[in-house]
Design a protein around this motif. Structure first.
Motif, PDB file in Angstrom:
ATOM      1  N   VAL A 298      15.625  21.180 -12.471  1.00 45.22           N
ATOM      2  CA  VAL A 298      16.386  20.292 -13.349  1.00 45.22           C
ATOM      3  C   VAL A 298      17.179  19.317 -12.485  1.00 45.22           C
ATOM      4  O   VAL A 298      17.509  19.610 -11.338  1.00 45.22           O
ATOM      5  CB  VAL A 298      17.345  21.070 -14.275  1.00 45.22           C
ATOM      6  N   ARG A 299      17.483  18.168 -13.036  1.00 45.32           N
ATOM      7  CA  ARG A 299      18.270  17.177 -12.342  1.00 45.32           C
ATOM      8  C   ARG A 299      19.760  17.498 -12.464  1.00 45.32           C
ATOM      9  O   ARG A 299      20.212  18.022 -13.487  1.00 45.32           O
ATOM     10  CB  ARG A 299      18.008  15.792 -12.926  1.00 45.32           C
ATOM     11  N   CYS A 300      20.497  17.228 -11.427  1.00 44.14           N
ATOM     12  CA  CYS A 300      21.955  17.403 -11.467  1.00 44.14           C
ATOM     13  C   CYS A 300      22.609  16.121 -10.966  1.00 44.14           C
ATOM     14  O   CYS A 300      23.415  16.131 -10.040  1.00 44.14           O
ATOM     15  CB  CYS A 300      22.404  18.618 -10.673  1.00 44.14           C
ATOM     16  N   ASP A 301      22.210  15.018 -11.596  1.00 39.26           N
ATOM     17  CA  ASP A 301      22.728  13.704 -11.225  1.00 39.26           C
ATOM     18  C   ASP A 301      24.170  13.542 -11.691  1.00 39.26           C
ATOM     19  O   ASP A 301      24.687  14.341 -12.481  1.00 39.26           O
ATOM     20  CB  ASP A 301      21.870  12.599 -11.859  1.00 39.26           C
ATOM     21  N   ALA A 302      24.813  12.480 -11.234  1.00 46.63           N
ATOM     22  CA  ALA A 302      26.152  12.147 -11.694  1.00 46.63           C
ATOM     23  C   ALA A 302      26.138  11.956 -13.210  1.00 46.63           C
ATOM     24  O   ALA A 302      25.213  11.367 -13.766  1.00 46.63           O
ATOM     25  CB  ALA A 302      26.639  10.872 -11.003  1.00 46.63           C
ATOM     26  N   GLY A 303      27.146  12.498 -13.866  1.00 45.12           N
ATOM     27  CA  GLY A 303      27.207  12.432 -15.326  1.00 45.12           C
ATOM     28  C   GLY A 303      26.811  13.738 -15.975  1.00 45.12           C
ATOM     29  O   GLY A 303      27.239  14.034 -17.091  1.00 45.12           O
ATOM     30  N   THR A 304      25.979  14.534 -15.289  1.00 42.66           N
ATOM     31  CA  THR A 304      25.683  15.878 -15.779  1.00 42.66           C
ATOM     32  C   THR A 304      26.813  16.807 -15.339  1.00 42.66           C
ATOM     33  O   THR A 304      27.559  16.515 -14.393  1.00 42.66           O
ATOM     34  CB  THR A 304      24.349  16.392 -15.221  1.00 42.66           C
ATOM     35  N   LEU A 305      26.944  17.927 -16.025  1.00 42.17           N
ATOM     36  CA  LEU A 305      28.017  18.858 -15.678  1.00 42.17           C
ATOM     37  C   LEU A 305      27.821  19.405 -14.274  1.00 42.17           C
ATOM     38  O   LEU A 305      28.779  19.528 -13.497  1.00 42.17           O
ATOM     39  CB  LEU A 305      28.061  19.998 -16.701  1.00 42.17           C
ATOM     40  N   MET A 306      26.576  19.705 -13.905  1.00 45.87           N
ATOM     41  CA  MET A 306      26.296  20.177 -12.552  1.00 45.87           C
ATOM     42  C   MET A 306      26.637  19.104 -11.525  1.00 45.87           C
ATOM     43  O   MET A 306      27.279  19.370 -10.501  1.00 45.87           O
ATOM     44  CB  MET A 306      24.822  20.573 -12.420  1.00 45.87           C
ATOM     45  N   GLY A 307      26.185  17.887 -11.794  1.00 45.06           N
ATOM     46  CA  GLY A 307      26.435  16.797 -10.865  1.00 45.06           C
ATOM     47  C   GLY A 307      27.918  16.518 -10.691  1.00 45.06           C
ATOM     48  O   GLY A 307      28.395  16.262  -9.573  1.00 45.06           O
ATOM     49  N   ASP A 308      28.676  16.580 -11.782  1.00 44.29           N
ATOM     50  CA  ASP A 308      30.115  16.328 -11.700  1.00 44.29           C
ATOM     51  C   ASP A 308      30.821  17.411 -10.895  1.00 44.29           C
ATOM     52  O   ASP A 308      31.749  17.125 -10.127  1.00 44.29           O
ATOM     53  CB  ASP A 308      30.706  16.250 -13.107  1.00 44.29           C
ATOM     54  N   LEU A 309      30.392  18.661 -11.059  1.00 40.29           N
ATOM     55  CA  LEU A 309      30.995  19.743 -10.283  1.00 40.29           C
ATOM     56  C   LEU A 309      30.694  19.579  -8.795  1.00 40.29           C
ATOM     57  O   LEU A 309      31.575  19.755  -7.946  1.00 40.29           O
ATOM     58  CB  LEU A 309      30.474  21.101 -10.772  1.00 40.29           C
ATOM     59  N   ALA A 310      29.450  19.249  -8.488  1.00 41.37           N
ATOM     60  CA  ALA A 310      29.069  19.082  -7.083  1.00 41.37           C
ATOM     61  C   ALA A 310      29.846  17.949  -6.427  1.00 41.37           C
ATOM     62  O   ALA A 310      30.254  18.041  -5.265  1.00 41.37           O
ATOM     63  CB  ALA A 310      27.566  18.832  -6.980  1.00 41.37           C
ATOM     64  N   ALA A 311      30.075  16.883  -7.178  1.00 41.87           N
ATOM     65  CA  ALA A 311      30.769  15.727  -6.612  1.00 41.87           C
ATOM     66  C   ALA A 311      32.270  15.958  -6.470  1.00 41.87           C
ATOM     67  O   ALA A 311      32.902  15.464  -5.534  1.00 41.87           O
ATOM     68  CB  ALA A 311      30.516  14.497  -7.475  1.00 41.87           C
ATOM     69  N   SER A 312      32.834  16.717  -7.401  1.00 39.96           N
ATOM     70  CA  SER A 312      34.297  16.893  -7.420  1.00 39.96           C
ATOM     71  C   SER A 312      34.778  18.079  -6.592  1.00 39.96           C
ATOM     72  O   SER A 312      35.942  18.136  -6.198  1.00 39.96           O
ATOM     73  CB  SER A 312      34.771  17.069  -8.863  1.00 39.96           C
ATOM     74  N   GLY A 313      33.890  19.049  -6.351  1.00 34.19           N
ATOM     75  CA  GLY A 313      34.305  20.254  -5.643  1.00 34.19           C
ATOM     76  C   GLY A 313      35.011  21.255  -6.526  1.00 34.19           C
ATOM     77  O   GLY A 313      35.540  22.263  -6.031  1.00 34.19           O
ATOM     78  N   ARG A 314      35.036  21.006  -7.840  1.00 34.34           N
ATOM     79  CA  ARG A 314      35.654  21.959  -8.770  1.00 34.34           C
ATOM     80  C   ARG A 314      34.765  23.192  -8.924  1.00 34.34           C
ATOM     81  O   ARG A 314      33.553  23.112  -8.785  1.00 34.34           O
ATOM     82  CB  ARG A 314      35.885  21.308 -10.135  1.00 34.34           C
ATOM     83  N   HIS A 315      35.390  24.313  -9.253  1.00 34.09           N
ATOM     84  CA  HIS A 315      34.644  25.559  -9.383  1.00 34.09           C
ATOM     85  C   HIS A 315      34.111  25.790 -10.799  1.00 34.09           C
ATOM     86  O   HIS A 315      33.185  26.589 -10.970  1.00 34.09           O
ATOM     87  CB  HIS A 315      35.539  26.745  -8.984  1.00 34.09           C
ATOM     88  N   LEU A 316      34.680  25.119 -11.782  1.00 34.67           N
ATOM     89  CA  LEU A 316      34.296  25.386 -13.169  1.00 34.67           C
ATOM     90  C   LEU A 316      34.353  24.110 -13.985  1.00 34.67           C
ATOM     91  O   LEU A 316      35.272  23.304 -13.854  1.00 34.67           O
ATOM     92  CB  LEU A 316      35.240  26.427 -13.785  1.00 34.67           C
TER      93      LEU A 316
END
Length: 265
Positions: free
Chosen positions: A170-188
Motif C-alpha cells: 500500500v502507498r503511504c504518501d503524504a496526506g495518508t495517515l501512515m505518511g503523516d506519521l512517518a513525516a512527523s515522527g509521531r507515534h500515534l
C-alpha cells in the motif's frame, strides 16, 4: 415550543375542543380541560417536559404551575446526578479494563518473545491483539525500500478472518495517515469518521481508524493499524493508547529478532 424554550405553561379551556399541537392521553377521545406543562432542565437547558392534565375545568392555578415546576426542577437535578454517576461508573469500568489489558500486554509480549520465525511472529501478533487485547481489526505493515510504500504481514480481513498479506503493498504518501506519521515522527494517529480500507488500499466503509508507528530509534520501520469495521463501536482513547504501546512492543521485539538472526548467521 414555548415549554421547550424553558417557559412553564398553563392552559384552561371552557370546552373540550382539540387544539393543534396538543396530544391527549388517557381517553384520547376526551380532550382535557386543564393542562399544565413545565420544562425539566438539566444544567439549565430544557431536556424534557412534565405535564399534568385534568378533564375538570379550572382544576389548576398559577400556584399549582409553580409547584409542578419545582417538582420538575427536582427531577432535573436527580437526572443530572444519575447521569454523572453513570458516567463515573463507565469511566471506572473503562479504566479497570485498560489496566487488565496492560497486564495482558505483558503476557502477550512474553509469548511473542519465544517465537523465532518472523512469519509466525507477525501472525501470532495479530491473533493475540484480537484475543487478549480486544482489538477489532488489525493490520501490520512494514516500510518497504521505497519509503512511500508499505509491505503487508498479516491482518484481519473484512469478514473477521486473519489472512496472509505479505504479498500486498500500500502507498503511504503524504496526506495518508501512515505518511503523516512517518513525516512527523509521531507515534500515534487517529481519524474519526474516516475511510476504512482493505488490504489493497481500497476504501470499503467509514469509521474510526488508528495507526501506531513502529520505530527503530527515530526511524519509522512500519505501522500497526486498527479500525472498528467489524464491531462498529468507537475506538476509545484508551484503546488507541494501548495500540501505541503494542506497536512499540512489537517493534522492539522485531528488532531483537533481526539482531539474533544476524548473530546466528
Amino acid at each position: 415550543r414555548e415549554v421547550l424554550e424553558g417557559k412553564p405553561s398553563l392552559h384552561l379551556r371552557e370546552k373540550p375542543v382539540p387544539e393543534p399541537g396538543f396530544s391527549p392521553f388517557g381517553d384520547v377521545d376526551r380532550p382535557g380541560l386543564s393542562l399544565m406543562f413545565v420544562p425539566i432542565r438539566e444544567r439549565g437547558e430544557p431536556v424534557a417536559i412534565l405535564s399534568i392534565q385534568s378533564y375538570q375545568p379550572h382544576a389548576y392555578t398559577e400556584e399549582d404551575l409553580h409547584t409542578l415546576q419545582a417538582l420538575a426542577d427536582h427531577c432535573g437535578g436527580a437526572l443530572e446526578r444519575i447521569r454523572a454517576e453513570e458516567a463515573l461508573r463507565e469511566t471506572q469500568a473503562a479504566e479497570q479494563l485498560f489496566q487488565e489489558r496492560l497486564l495482558a500486554l505483558h503476557d502477550v509480549r512474553n509469548e511473542l518473545t519465544g517465537i523465532d520465525d518472523l512469519g509466525a511472529y507477525w501472525r501470532r501478533a495479530i491473533e493475540l491483539g484480537r484475543e487478549r487485547l480486544g482489538f477489532d481489526r488489525l493490520g501490520l505493515w512494514l516500510l518497504g525500500e521505497d519509503s512511500n510504500t508499505c509491505v503487508g504481514t498479516f491482518g484481519v480481513g473484512e469478514t473477521g478472518v486473519i489472512r496472509d498479506e505479505r504479498h500486498r503493498c500500500v502507498r503511504c504518501d503524504a496526506g495518508t495517515l501512515m505518511g503523516d506519521l512517518a513525516a512527523s515522527g509521531r507515534h500515534l494517529g487517529v481519524r474519526r469518521a474516516a475511510p476504512l480500507y482493505n488490504d489493497q488500499g481500497q476504501p470499503i466503509a467509514v469509521g474510526d481508524h488508528a495507526i501506531a508507528a513502529l520505530f527503530d530509534g527515530t526511524r519509522v520501520t512500519g505501522f500497526l493499524s486498527a479500525d472498528n469495521l467489524l464491531s462498529q463501536q468507537p475506538l476509545t482513547d484508551r484503546q488507541c493508547e494501548l495500540l501505541a504501546l503494542y506497536g512499540s512492543a512489537l517493534a522492539n521485539l522485531y528488532l531483537r529478532k533481526l539482531a539474533l538472526a544476524e548473530l546466528r548467521e
